[in-house]
Design a protein around this motif. Structure first.
Motif, short mmCIF file in Angstrom:
data_model
loop_
_atom_site.label_atom_id
_atom_site.label_comp_id
_atom_site.label_asym_id
_atom_site.label_seq_id
_atom_site.Cartn_x
_atom_site.Cartn_y
_atom_site.Cartn_z
N THR A 1 -3.58 -2.21 -8.70
CA THR A 1 -4.92 -2.08 -8.11
C THR A 1 -5.79 -3.28 -8.45
O THR A 1 -6.56 -3.76 -7.61
N GLU B 1 0.85 -1.20 0.00
CA GLU B 1 0.00 0.00 0.00
C GLU B 1 0.88 1.24 0.00
O GLU B 1 1.97 1.24 0.56
N SER B 2 0.36 2.28 -0.61
CA SER B 2 0.95 3.63 -0.71
C SER B 2 2.46 3.60 -1.00
O SER B 2 2.87 3.00 -1.98
N TYR B 3 3.27 4.18 -0.15
CA TYR B 3 4.67 4.41 -0.51
C TYR B 3 5.44 3.12 -0.76
O TYR B 3 6.31 3.07 -1.62
N SER B 4 5.12 2.06 -0.01
CA SER B 4 5.91 0.83 -0.17
C SER B 4 5.71 0.25 -1.57
O SER B 4 6.64 -0.33 -2.14
#
Lengths: 118, 151
Positions: free
Chosen positions: A110, A45-48
Protein backbone atom coordinates in the motif's frame (compact mmCIF):
# COMPACT_ATOMS: atom_id res chain seq x y z
CA UNK A 1 4.10 -34.83 13.04
CA UNK A 2 6.03 -37.60 14.80
CA UNK A 3 4.49 -39.39 17.76
CA UNK A 4 5.96 -39.39 21.26
CA UNK A 5 7.32 -42.86 20.77
CA UNK A 6 9.22 -41.87 17.63
CA UNK A 7 10.59 -38.81 19.44
CA UNK A 8 11.93 -41.07 22.18
CA UNK A 9 13.64 -43.28 19.64
CA UNK A 10 15.14 -40.47 17.57
CA UNK A 11 15.26 -37.33 19.74
CA UNK A 12 15.29 -33.82 18.32
CA UNK A 13 17.71 -31.02 19.16
CA UNK A 14 15.69 -27.99 20.24
CA UNK A 15 18.45 -25.45 19.59
CA UNK A 16 18.86 -26.57 16.00
CA UNK A 17 15.10 -26.45 15.48
CA UNK A 18 14.94 -22.89 16.83
CA UNK A 19 17.96 -21.84 14.77
CA UNK A 20 16.46 -23.20 11.55
CA UNK A 21 13.02 -21.72 12.17
CA UNK A 22 14.52 -18.33 12.97
CA UNK A 23 16.65 -18.38 9.81
CA UNK A 24 13.60 -19.16 7.70
CA UNK A 25 11.45 -16.60 9.52
CA UNK A 26 14.01 -13.81 9.01
CA UNK A 27 14.23 -14.57 5.32
CA UNK A 28 10.45 -14.68 4.92
CA UNK A 29 9.75 -11.41 6.68
CA UNK A 30 12.50 -9.64 4.72
CA UNK A 31 11.39 -10.96 1.36
CA UNK A 32 7.69 -10.28 2.08
CA UNK A 33 8.47 -6.57 2.41
CA UNK A 34 10.48 -6.77 -0.79
CA UNK A 35 7.54 -8.36 -2.65
CA UNK A 36 5.30 -5.61 -1.33
CA UNK A 37 7.65 -3.02 -2.81
CA UNK A 38 7.59 -4.60 -6.24
CA UNK A 39 3.82 -5.19 -6.13
CA UNK A 40 3.38 -1.50 -5.32
CA UNK A 41 5.66 -0.45 -8.18
CA UNK A 42 3.76 -2.68 -10.59
CA UNK A 43 0.52 -1.17 -9.35
CA UNK A 44 -1.18 -4.48 -8.72
CA UNK A 45 -4.67 -4.42 -7.27
CA UNK A 46 -6.80 -6.90 -5.29
CA UNK A 47 -6.41 -10.55 -6.28
CA UNK A 48 -3.46 -10.11 -8.63
CA UNK A 49 -1.39 -8.63 -5.77
CA UNK A 50 -2.09 -11.59 -3.51
CA UNK A 51 -1.39 -13.96 -6.39
CA UNK A 52 1.96 -12.20 -6.90
CA UNK A 53 2.71 -12.67 -3.22
CA UNK A 54 1.72 -16.33 -3.32
CA UNK A 55 3.91 -17.06 -6.34
CA UNK A 56 6.96 -15.27 -5.01
CA UNK A 57 6.61 -16.83 -1.54
CA UNK A 58 6.63 -20.26 -3.12
CA UNK A 59 9.62 -19.20 -5.21
CA UNK A 60 11.40 -18.13 -2.02
CA UNK A 61 10.75 -21.50 -0.45
CA UNK A 62 12.01 -23.32 -3.54
CA UNK A 63 15.17 -21.18 -3.75
CA UNK A 64 15.83 -21.65 -0.04
CA UNK A 65 15.37 -25.37 -0.47
CA UNK A 66 17.79 -25.46 -3.41
CA UNK A 67 20.47 -23.38 -1.69
CA UNK A 68 20.35 -24.47 1.95
CA UNK A 69 18.45 -27.73 2.27
CA UNK A 70 19.00 -29.73 -0.90
CA UNK A 71 22.81 -30.21 -0.98
CA UNK A 72 23.13 -31.95 2.39
CA UNK A 73 19.64 -33.41 2.44
CA UNK A 74 20.02 -35.22 -0.87
CA UNK A 75 23.51 -36.36 0.14
CA UNK A 76 22.01 -37.92 3.27
CA UNK A 77 19.69 -39.99 1.11
CA UNK A 78 16.43 -38.07 1.57
CA UNK A 79 14.04 -37.90 -1.35
CA UNK A 80 13.78 -34.61 -3.28
CA UNK A 81 11.61 -31.87 -1.69
CA UNK A 82 11.87 -33.62 1.68
CA UNK A 83 12.81 -31.10 4.38
CA UNK A 84 12.66 -33.44 7.37
CA UNK A 85 16.41 -33.15 7.96
CA UNK A 86 16.06 -29.50 9.04
CA UNK A 87 12.36 -28.85 9.76
CA UNK A 88 9.53 -30.48 11.71
CA UNK A 89 6.94 -30.69 9.01
CA UNK A 90 6.65 -29.86 5.33
CA UNK A 91 3.77 -27.43 5.96
CA UNK A 92 5.91 -25.18 8.15
CA UNK A 93 8.56 -24.96 5.45
CA UNK A 94 6.49 -24.53 2.29
CA UNK A 95 3.50 -22.53 3.51
CA UNK A 96 4.57 -21.02 6.85
CA UNK A 97 5.92 -17.91 5.16
CA UNK A 98 2.53 -16.96 3.74
CA UNK A 99 1.21 -16.03 7.17
CA UNK A 100 4.52 -14.73 8.57
CA UNK A 101 5.06 -12.06 5.99
CA UNK A 102 1.53 -11.08 4.99
CA UNK A 103 1.37 -8.01 7.25
CA UNK A 104 4.72 -6.69 6.01
CA UNK A 105 3.68 -7.36 2.43
CA UNK A 106 0.44 -5.37 2.69
CA UNK A 107 2.22 -2.54 4.50
CA UNK A 108 4.85 -1.96 1.81
CA UNK A 109 2.41 -2.76 -0.99
CA UNK A 110 0.00 0.00 0.00
CA UNK A 111 2.83 2.39 0.78
CA UNK A 112 4.58 2.02 -2.58
CA UNK A 113 1.27 1.99 -4.45
CA UNK A 114 0.40 5.31 -2.84
CA UNK A 115 3.87 6.75 -3.51
CA UNK A 116 3.98 5.77 -7.16
CA UNK A 117 0.35 6.39 -8.17
CA UNK A 118 -0.52 9.42 -6.11
CA UNK B 1 30.15 -16.01 0.05
CA UNK B 2 28.88 -13.20 2.20
CA UNK B 3 30.44 -10.65 -0.14
CA UNK B 4 28.80 -12.33 -3.13
CA UNK B 5 25.33 -12.27 -1.56
CA UNK B 6 25.70 -8.64 -0.48
CA UNK B 7 26.90 -7.60 -3.95
CA UNK B 8 23.95 -9.37 -5.61
CA UNK B 9 21.50 -7.78 -3.16
CA UNK B 10 22.96 -4.30 -3.70
CA UNK B 11 22.81 -4.69 -7.47
CA UNK B 12 19.18 -5.82 -7.29
CA UNK B 13 18.37 -2.90 -4.99
CA UNK B 14 19.83 -0.48 -7.52
CA UNK B 15 17.71 -2.01 -10.28
CA UNK B 16 14.60 -1.87 -8.10
CA UNK B 17 15.17 1.78 -7.22
CA UNK B 18 15.55 2.58 -10.89
CA UNK B 19 12.35 0.72 -11.73
CA UNK B 20 10.51 2.55 -8.95
CA UNK B 21 11.70 5.93 -10.24
CA UNK B 22 10.74 5.02 -13.80
CA UNK B 23 7.25 3.96 -12.75
CA UNK B 24 6.82 7.19 -10.79
CA UNK B 25 7.88 9.29 -13.76
CA UNK B 26 5.68 7.30 -16.10
CA UNK B 27 2.53 7.83 -14.03
CA UNK B 28 3.36 11.51 -13.57
CA UNK B 29 3.71 11.90 -17.32
CA UNK B 30 0.48 9.97 -17.92
CA UNK B 31 -1.53 12.12 -15.51
CA UNK B 32 -0.09 15.30 -17.04
CA UNK B 33 -0.96 14.13 -20.52
CA UNK B 34 -4.46 13.15 -19.40
CA UNK B 35 -5.00 16.55 -17.81
CA UNK B 36 -3.93 18.46 -20.93
CA UNK B 37 -5.93 16.18 -23.20
CA UNK B 38 -9.02 16.62 -21.04
CA UNK B 39 -8.70 20.40 -21.08
CA UNK B 40 -8.19 20.47 -24.84
CA UNK B 41 -10.53 17.90 -26.30
CA UNK B 42 -12.69 16.78 -23.32
CA UNK B 43 -12.43 13.14 -24.40
CA UNK B 44 -11.45 10.93 -21.46
CA UNK B 45 -8.19 9.07 -22.12
CA UNK B 46 -7.80 5.72 -20.49
CA UNK B 47 -4.84 5.39 -18.12
CA UNK B 48 -2.44 2.98 -19.79
CA UNK B 49 -0.57 0.41 -17.73
CA UNK B 50 3.16 0.42 -17.20
CA UNK B 51 5.49 -0.23 -20.17
CA UNK B 52 6.82 -3.73 -20.49
CA UNK B 53 10.43 -2.79 -19.74
CA UNK B 54 9.57 -1.32 -16.33
CA UNK B 55 7.52 -4.41 -15.46
CA UNK B 56 10.35 -6.68 -16.53
CA UNK B 57 12.93 -4.64 -14.64
CA UNK B 58 10.83 -4.77 -11.45
CA UNK B 59 10.33 -8.52 -11.61
CA UNK B 60 13.95 -9.26 -12.50
CA UNK B 61 15.30 -6.98 -9.78
CA UNK B 62 12.98 -8.63 -7.24
CA UNK B 63 14.31 -11.98 -8.29
CA UNK B 64 17.92 -10.79 -8.05
CA UNK B 65 17.42 -9.39 -4.53
CA UNK B 66 15.64 -12.59 -3.55
CA UNK B 67 18.60 -14.61 -4.79
CA UNK B 68 21.03 -12.44 -2.84
CA UNK B 69 18.99 -12.71 0.36
CA UNK B 70 18.67 -16.48 0.07
CA UNK B 71 22.41 -16.82 -0.52
CA UNK B 72 22.98 -14.68 2.56
CA UNK B 73 21.00 -16.88 4.95
CA UNK B 74 22.88 -18.79 7.62
CA UNK B 75 23.51 -22.49 7.14
CA UNK B 76 20.96 -24.79 8.78
CA UNK B 77 21.64 -27.41 11.43
CA UNK B 78 20.28 -30.96 11.47
CA UNK B 79 17.47 -31.36 13.99
CA UNK B 80 17.74 -35.10 14.64
CA UNK B 81 20.05 -35.72 17.55
CA UNK B 82 21.99 -38.56 15.96
CA UNK B 83 22.62 -36.62 12.72
CA UNK B 84 23.59 -33.50 14.64
CA UNK B 85 25.94 -35.28 17.04
CA UNK B 86 27.51 -37.18 14.15
CA UNK B 87 28.17 -33.94 12.33
CA UNK B 88 29.88 -32.50 15.42
CA UNK B 89 31.94 -35.65 15.77
CA UNK B 90 33.07 -35.62 12.14
CA UNK B 91 33.50 -31.94 11.40
CA UNK B 92 33.87 -30.24 14.78
CA UNK B 93 33.76 -26.46 14.69
CA UNK B 94 34.07 -26.31 10.90
CA UNK B 95 30.57 -27.68 10.48
CA UNK B 96 28.98 -24.85 12.47
CA UNK B 97 30.23 -21.68 10.87
CA UNK B 98 28.27 -18.84 9.38
CA UNK B 99 28.81 -17.51 5.86
CA UNK B 100 31.93 -15.50 6.67
CA UNK B 101 33.62 -18.55 8.20
CA UNK B 102 33.38 -17.56 11.88
CA UNK B 103 32.18 -20.20 14.33
CA UNK B 104 28.64 -19.62 15.61
CA UNK B 105 28.47 -18.03 19.03
CA UNK B 106 26.09 -20.63 20.41
CA UNK B 107 28.15 -23.59 19.25
CA UNK B 108 28.78 -25.60 22.41
CA UNK B 109 30.85 -28.46 21.06
CA UNK B 110 30.54 -32.15 21.64
CA UNK B 111 27.47 -32.93 23.80
CA UNK B 112 29.33 -35.92 25.25
CA UNK B 113 32.53 -34.06 26.10
CA UNK B 114 31.90 -34.29 29.86
CA UNK B 115 31.31 -38.00 29.42
CA UNK B 116 34.47 -38.55 27.39
CA UNK B 117 36.82 -36.60 29.64
CA UNK B 118 35.99 -38.40 32.89
CA UNK B 119 39.04 -38.38 35.22
CA UNK B 120 38.91 -42.16 35.55
CA UNK B 121 39.69 -42.54 31.88
CA UNK B 122 42.54 -40.09 31.58
CA UNK B 123 45.70 -41.73 30.18
CA UNK B 124 48.08 -40.41 32.81
CA UNK B 125 51.15 -42.25 31.47
CA UNK B 126 50.66 -40.76 28.03
CA UNK B 127 50.34 -37.31 29.49
CA UNK B 128 53.50 -37.85 31.57
CA UNK B 129 55.39 -38.95 28.46
CA UNK B 130 54.25 -35.90 26.56
CA UNK B 131 55.23 -33.68 29.45
CA UNK B 132 58.70 -35.24 29.61
CA UNK B 133 59.21 -34.69 25.88
CA UNK B 134 58.13 -31.14 26.26
CA UNK B 135 60.58 -30.54 29.09
CA UNK B 136 63.40 -32.13 27.09
CA UNK B 137 62.70 -30.06 24.04
CA UNK B 138 61.77 -26.87 25.83
CA UNK B 139 60.29 -26.00 22.48
CA UNK B 140 58.23 -22.97 21.72
CA UNK B 141 55.47 -24.75 19.82
CA UNK B 142 54.90 -27.11 22.77
CA UNK B 143 54.49 -24.15 25.07
CA UNK B 144 51.75 -22.78 22.91
CA UNK B 145 50.00 -26.15 22.80
CA UNK B 146 49.97 -26.60 26.55
CA UNK B 147 49.00 -23.01 27.21
CA UNK B 148 46.04 -23.52 24.93
CA UNK B 149 44.92 -26.83 26.33
CA UNK B 150 45.18 -26.11 30.05
CA UNK B 151 43.22 -22.90 29.95
Amino acid sequence: MPSERELEISPIVQESLIHNSRTLYNLQSLTASLFGISAGILGLESYSGFLFYLIFSLLTAVLFYLVRVAPSSLAAGKSPLDTSRYFRGPFEFWAGGLMNGLAGFILTWTLLYGLVRA
Amino acid sequence: MTFLSKAITAFGGLLLAHACYSAREHTALQSLRAATAASLTSTPTVATSLPVDIILETIISTFVILLGLVLGTRPLRPIEWRVWAGKIEREGEEGFTDNSGAVDKDFMGNPFSAFESRPNFVDIRKQRREFAEWVQKGGSEATRYYAGSTR
